[in-house]
Design an enzyme around this catalytic site. Structure first.
Site, PDB file in Angstrom:
ATOM      1  N   LYS A  56     -14.666  -1.232   5.969  1.00 34.25           N
ATOM      2  CA  LYS A  56     -13.820  -1.124   7.153  1.00 34.25           C
ATOM      3  C   LYS A  56     -14.513  -2.078   8.150  1.00 34.25           C
ATOM      4  O   LYS A  56     -13.903  -2.927   9.027  1.00 34.25           O
ATOM      5  CB  LYS A  56     -13.710   0.106   7.583  1.00 34.25           C
ATOM      6  CG  LYS A  56     -12.993   1.182   6.632  1.00 34.25           C
ATOM      7  CD  LYS A  56     -11.605   0.687   6.522  1.00 34.25           C
ATOM      8  CE  LYS A  56     -10.490   1.438   5.768  1.00 34.25           C
ATOM      9  NZ  LYS A  56      -9.229   0.677   5.387  1.00 34.25           N
ATOM     10  N   ILE A  76      -5.954  11.446   8.109  1.00 35.37           N
ATOM     11  CA  ILE A  76      -4.677  11.940   7.675  1.00 35.37           C
ATOM     12  C   ILE A  76      -4.854  12.324   6.189  1.00 35.37           C
ATOM     13  O   ILE A  76      -5.177  11.662   5.449  1.00 35.37           O
ATOM     14  CB  ILE A  76      -3.649  10.832   7.896  1.00 35.37           C
ATOM     15  CG1 ILE A  76      -3.428  10.356   9.512  1.00 35.37           C
ATOM     16  CG2 ILE A  76      -2.147  11.235   7.444  1.00 35.37           C
ATOM     17  CD1 ILE A  76      -2.404   9.180   9.634  1.00 35.37           C
ATOM     18  N   LYS A  77      -4.212  13.465   5.696  1.00 34.42           N
ATOM     19  CA  LYS A  77      -4.160  14.011   4.433  1.00 34.42           C
ATOM     20  C   LYS A  77      -3.309  12.820   3.641  1.00 34.42           C
ATOM     21  O   LYS A  77      -1.994  12.765   3.625  1.00 34.42           O
ATOM     22  CB  LYS A  77      -3.531  15.134   4.196  1.00 34.42           C
ATOM     23  CG  LYS A  77      -4.500  16.375   4.187  1.00 34.42           C
ATOM     24  CD  LYS A  77      -3.950  17.623   3.510  1.00 34.42           C
ATOM     25  CE  LYS A  77      -4.574  18.846   4.374  1.00 34.42           C
ATOM     26  NZ  LYS A  77      -3.873  19.884   4.126  1.00 34.42           N
ATOM     27  N   THR A  78      -3.912  12.035   2.741  1.00 34.58           N
ATOM     28  CA  THR A  78      -3.043  11.020   1.774  1.00 34.58           C
ATOM     29  C   THR A  78      -4.035  11.098   0.329  1.00 34.58           C
ATOM     30  O   THR A  78      -5.209  11.778   0.246  1.00 34.58           O
ATOM     31  CB  THR A  78      -3.364   9.934   2.343  1.00 34.58           C
ATOM     32  OG1 THR A  78      -4.601   9.393   2.602  1.00 34.58           O
ATOM     33  CG2 THR A  78      -2.550   9.725   3.633  1.00 34.58           C
ATOM     34  N   LEU A  79      -3.711  10.288  -0.373  1.00 31.14           N
ATOM     35  CA  LEU A  79      -4.130  10.247  -1.853  1.00 31.14           C
ATOM     36  C   LEU A  79      -5.537   9.632  -1.709  1.00 31.14           C
ATOM     37  O   LEU A  79      -6.296  10.042  -2.332  1.00 31.14           O
ATOM     38  CB  LEU A  79      -3.078   9.204  -2.662  1.00 31.14           C
ATOM     39  CG  LEU A  79      -3.229   9.284  -3.981  1.00 31.14           C
ATOM     40  CD1 LEU A  79      -3.041  10.738  -4.668  1.00 31.14           C
ATOM     41  CD2 LEU A  79      -2.356   8.264  -4.711  1.00 31.14           C
ATOM     42  N   ALA A  80      -5.559   8.570  -0.809  1.00 29.70           N
ATOM     43  CA  ALA A  80      -6.992   7.750  -0.597  1.00 29.70           C
ATOM     44  C   ALA A  80      -7.983   8.690  -0.103  1.00 29.70           C
ATOM     45  O   ALA A  80      -9.081   8.698  -0.300  1.00 29.70           O
ATOM     46  CB  ALA A  80      -6.505   6.601   0.220  1.00 29.70           C
ATOM     47  N   GLY A  95       0.852  -1.102   0.118  1.00 30.47           N
ATOM     48  CA  GLY A  95      -0.091  -0.113  -0.014  1.00 30.47           C
ATOM     49  C   GLY A  95       0.611   1.189  -0.011  1.00 30.47           C
ATOM     50  O   GLY A  95       0.365   2.199   0.302  1.00 30.47           O
ATOM     51  N   ASP A 104      -1.559  -6.024  -7.787  1.00 32.11           N
ATOM     52  CA  ASP A 104      -2.989  -5.782  -7.849  1.00 32.11           C
ATOM     53  C   ASP A 104      -3.606  -6.640  -6.775  1.00 32.11           C
ATOM     54  O   ASP A 104      -3.522  -7.837  -7.043  1.00 32.11           O
ATOM     55  CB  ASP A 104      -3.678  -5.623  -9.150  1.00 32.11           C
ATOM     56  CG  ASP A 104      -5.044  -5.366  -8.887  1.00 32.11           C
ATOM     57  OD1 ASP A 104      -5.817  -5.343  -7.895  1.00 32.11           O
ATOM     58  OD2 ASP A 104      -5.579  -5.069 -10.084  1.00 32.11           O
ATOM     59  N   TYR A 119     -18.634   8.504   3.987  1.00 33.27           N
ATOM     60  CA  TYR A 119     -17.909   7.574   3.889  1.00 33.27           C
ATOM     61  C   TYR A 119     -18.387   6.060   3.311  1.00 33.27           C
ATOM     62  O   TYR A 119     -17.867   5.304   2.882  1.00 33.27           O
ATOM     63  CB  TYR A 119     -17.377   7.211   5.176  1.00 33.27           C
ATOM     64  CG  TYR A 119     -15.886   6.892   5.097  1.00 33.27           C
ATOM     65  CD1 TYR A 119     -14.916   7.790   5.062  1.00 33.27           C
ATOM     66  CD2 TYR A 119     -15.620   5.382   5.540  1.00 33.27           C
ATOM     67  CE1 TYR A 119     -13.682   7.486   5.033  1.00 33.27           C
ATOM     68  CE2 TYR A 119     -14.430   5.064   5.631  1.00 33.27           C
ATOM     69  CZ  TYR A 119     -13.154   5.711   5.367  1.00 33.27           C
ATOM     70  OH  TYR A 119     -11.990   5.747   5.410  1.00 33.27           O
ATOM     71  N   SER A 136       1.602   8.473   2.111  1.00 33.78           N
ATOM     72  CA  SER A 136       1.069   7.341   2.617  1.00 33.78           C
ATOM     73  C   SER A 136       1.245   6.910   3.971  1.00 33.78           C
ATOM     74  O   SER A 136       2.454   6.886   4.494  1.00 33.78           O
ATOM     75  CB  SER A 136       1.449   6.156   1.668  1.00 33.78           C
ATOM     76  OG  SER A 136       1.287   6.138   0.399  1.00 33.78           O
TER      77      SER A 136
HETATM   78  P1  NAD Z   1      -2.753   5.869   0.163  1.00 34.71           P
HETATM   79  O1  NAD Z   1      -3.535   6.450  -0.957  1.00 34.71           O
HETATM   80  O2  NAD Z   1      -1.381   6.369   0.441  1.00 34.71           O
HETATM   81  O3  NAD Z   1      -2.752   4.339   0.231  1.00 34.71           O
HETATM   82  C1  NAD Z   1      -3.741   3.472  -0.258  1.00 34.71           C
HETATM   83  C2  NAD Z   1      -3.224   2.362  -1.126  1.00 34.71           C
HETATM   84  O4  NAD Z   1      -4.097   1.482  -1.569  1.00 34.71           O
HETATM   85  C3  NAD Z   1      -2.470   2.886  -2.279  1.00 34.71           C
HETATM   86  O5  NAD Z   1      -0.901   2.649  -2.125  1.00 34.71           O
HETATM   87  C4  NAD Z   1      -3.034   2.239  -3.678  1.00 34.71           C
HETATM   88  O6  NAD Z   1      -2.118   1.992  -4.472  1.00 34.71           O
HETATM   89  C5  NAD Z   1      -3.263   0.844  -3.005  1.00 34.71           C
HETATM   90  N1  NAD Z   1      -4.489   0.415  -3.679  1.00 34.71           N
HETATM   91  C6  NAD Z   1      -5.639   0.557  -3.983  1.00 34.71           C
HETATM   92  N2  NAD Z   1      -6.304  -0.218  -4.886  1.00 34.71           N
HETATM   93  C7  NAD Z   1      -5.211  -1.352  -4.857  1.00 34.71           C
HETATM   94  C8  NAD Z   1      -5.211  -2.685  -5.430  1.00 34.71           C
HETATM   95  N3  NAD Z   1      -6.090  -3.161  -6.269  1.00 34.71           N
HETATM   96  N4  NAD Z   1      -4.024  -3.365  -5.182  1.00 34.71           N
HETATM   97  C9  NAD Z   1      -2.964  -3.262  -4.506  1.00 34.71           C
HETATM   98  N5  NAD Z   1      -2.983  -1.809  -3.892  1.00 34.71           N
HETATM   99  C10 NAD Z   1      -4.224  -1.057  -4.162  1.00 34.71           C
HETATM  100  O7  NAD Z   1      -3.575   6.275   1.315  1.00 34.71           O
HETATM  101  P2  NAD Z   1      -3.672   5.898   2.949  1.00 34.71           P
HETATM  102  O8  NAD Z   1      -4.632   6.749   3.600  1.00 34.71           O
HETATM  103  O9  NAD Z   1      -2.265   5.918   3.518  1.00 34.71           O
HETATM  104  O10 NAD Z   1      -4.444   4.682   2.885  1.00 34.71           O
HETATM  105  C11 NAD Z   1      -3.695   3.252   3.766  1.00 34.71           C
HETATM  106  C12 NAD Z   1      -4.914   2.747   4.483  1.00 34.71           C
HETATM  107  O11 NAD Z   1      -5.074   3.449   5.656  1.00 34.71           O
HETATM  108  C13 NAD Z   1      -6.107   2.227   3.934  1.00 34.71           C
HETATM  109  O12 NAD Z   1      -6.723   1.257   4.219  1.00 34.71           O
HETATM  110  C14 NAD Z   1      -7.030   3.743   4.542  1.00 34.71           C
HETATM  111  O13 NAD Z   1      -8.252   3.182   4.158  1.00 34.71           O
HETATM  112  C15 NAD Z   1      -6.425   3.419   5.913  1.00 34.71           C
HETATM  113  N6  NAD Z   1      -6.939   4.684   6.780  1.00 34.71           N
HETATM  114  C16 NAD Z   1      -6.685   6.117   6.219  1.00 34.71           C
HETATM  115  C17 NAD Z   1      -6.926   7.172   6.796  1.00 34.71           C
HETATM  116  C18 NAD Z   1      -6.701   8.631   6.469  1.00 34.71           C
HETATM  117  O14 NAD Z   1      -7.248   9.502   6.882  1.00 34.71           O
HETATM  118  N7  NAD Z   1      -5.753   8.552   5.409  1.00 34.71           N
HETATM  119  C19 NAD Z   1      -7.652   7.000   8.033  1.00 34.71           C
HETATM  120  C20 NAD Z   1      -8.025   5.752   8.643  1.00 34.71           C
HETATM  121  C21 NAD Z   1      -7.523   4.405   7.862  1.00 34.71           C
END
Ligand code: NAD
Length: 266
Positions: free
Chosen positions: A162, A191-195, A13, A64, A155, A19
């Site tokens: 989740k 947290i500010k991320t791509l997702a 991920g 993937d 959400y 990230s």
């Molecule tokens: P991110 O965008 O950096 O990471 C999400 C990752 O999922 C990316 O690397 C993306 O390539 C990967 N991904 C998506 N589809 C995929 C696939 N088919 N195969 C393989 N990889 C795939 O964002 P993040 O916020 O760091 O997310 C990481 C985790 O943390 C996620 O589970 C997210 O739901 C969770 N999370 C995020 C937050 C937040 O506020 N950012 C809060 C709580 C939980």
């Protein structure tokens, strides 16, 4: 001496330096873990490879997580290279934009399947492949969010994913526990991320978390990295099936108020 000396960590991920996976990678690496990384899609290659280089990691594999052959290949390569895994980190989530936002009743069947497959089933798929490589026990950690417990605006399908992920965490913990494999999830504050950028109103979530969480702050990738380190290391040796909140205390609130709101209560 580091808490993760001699340990092999496989992390899924990593997309870029924002990230959560990167926060975790850095902390595990700082404490001596050998890191193996997996990422999705060629577009991320130019961001992921320089980060891997930064920590001297030369195991970087595209995968993937919806593709069983690609998952098989990553785990086979880890087995060939290191012979085992001590720590597996799952930081993977995805939902179509139209299934986040709008009305909940409009979540499509295909969107549901896709989000649950990538964001929840993938944990089972990874755990199944990690089990034979965790010969000396091990730890598996994934990332979840509070929207699984309480309704958060927009959400939608990811909240369902989740919830599934958290239940999977508990069932895996029970299934793999006799082999000394611990399975936990970290419920991180926003947290500010791509997702996160794909969640409508994410800025408001940041604002409310910062203003009303008991600690009056947001959490960082490093905060989550520290918690992941704790769970992966022997410090977490008796913890399994746990959903650990790293959210500045936000989850304990029954009602979220800003300082301005609270001033009006007196
Ligand atoms: P991110 O965008 O950096 O990471 C999400 C990752 O999922 C990316 O690397 C993306 O390539 C990967 N991904 C998506 N589809 C995929 C696939 N088919 N195969 C393989 N990889 C795939 O964002 P993040 O916020 O760091 O997310 C990481 C985790 O943390 C996620 O589970 C997210 O739901 C969770 N999370 C995020 C937050 C937040 O506020 N950012 C809060 C709580 C939980």
């Amino acid at each position: 001496m580091g808490l993760m000396d001699g340990k092999i960590a496989l992390i899924f991920g990593l997309a870029n330096k924002n990230s959560i996976a990167w926060g975790i990678t850095k902390r595990l690496h700082d404490e001596g873990a050998t890191i193996a990384l997996s990422y999705a899609g060629e577009v991320l290659e130019k961001r992921v490879f320089p980060l891997a280089q930064e920590i001297g990691c030369d195991f970087v594999e595209q995968c993937d997580v919806t593709n069983d052959e690609q998952l098989d290949a990553v785990f086979a390569k880890v087995a060939e290279r290191y012979g085992r895994i001590d720590t597996l980190v799952h930081c993977v989530a995805f939902a179509n934009r139209e299934d986040l936002g709008g009305r909940f009743v409009n979540i499509s069947r295909d969107g549901f399947k896709l989000a649950l497959d990538i964001s929840a089933y993938s944990l089972i798929a990874m755990a199944k492949r990690a089990e034979p490589l965790m010969t000396d026990g091990g730890s598996i950690t994934s990332l979840t969010y509070y929207a699984s417990e309480k309704v958060m605006p927009k959400y939608h399908v990811m909240a369902i994913a989740k919830s599934a992920l958290e239940t999977i965490t508990k069932y895996l913990a029970n299934d793999l526990g006799p082999k000394g494999i611990r399975v936990n999830a970290i419920s991180a504050g926003p947290i500010k991320t791509l997702a996160a950028a794909g969640v409508p109103g994410f800025r408001l979530m940041l604002k409310y978390s910062e203003k009303s969480s008991p600690l009056r702050k947001l959490v960082s990738q490093e905060d989550v990295g520290n918690a992941a380190l704790f769970l992966a290391s022997d410090m977490g040796a008796s913890i399994t099936g746990e959903i650990m909140h790293i959210d500045a205390g936000y989850n304990i609130l029954g009602m979220t108020l800003t300082e301005e709101d609270m001033a009006q209560l007196d």
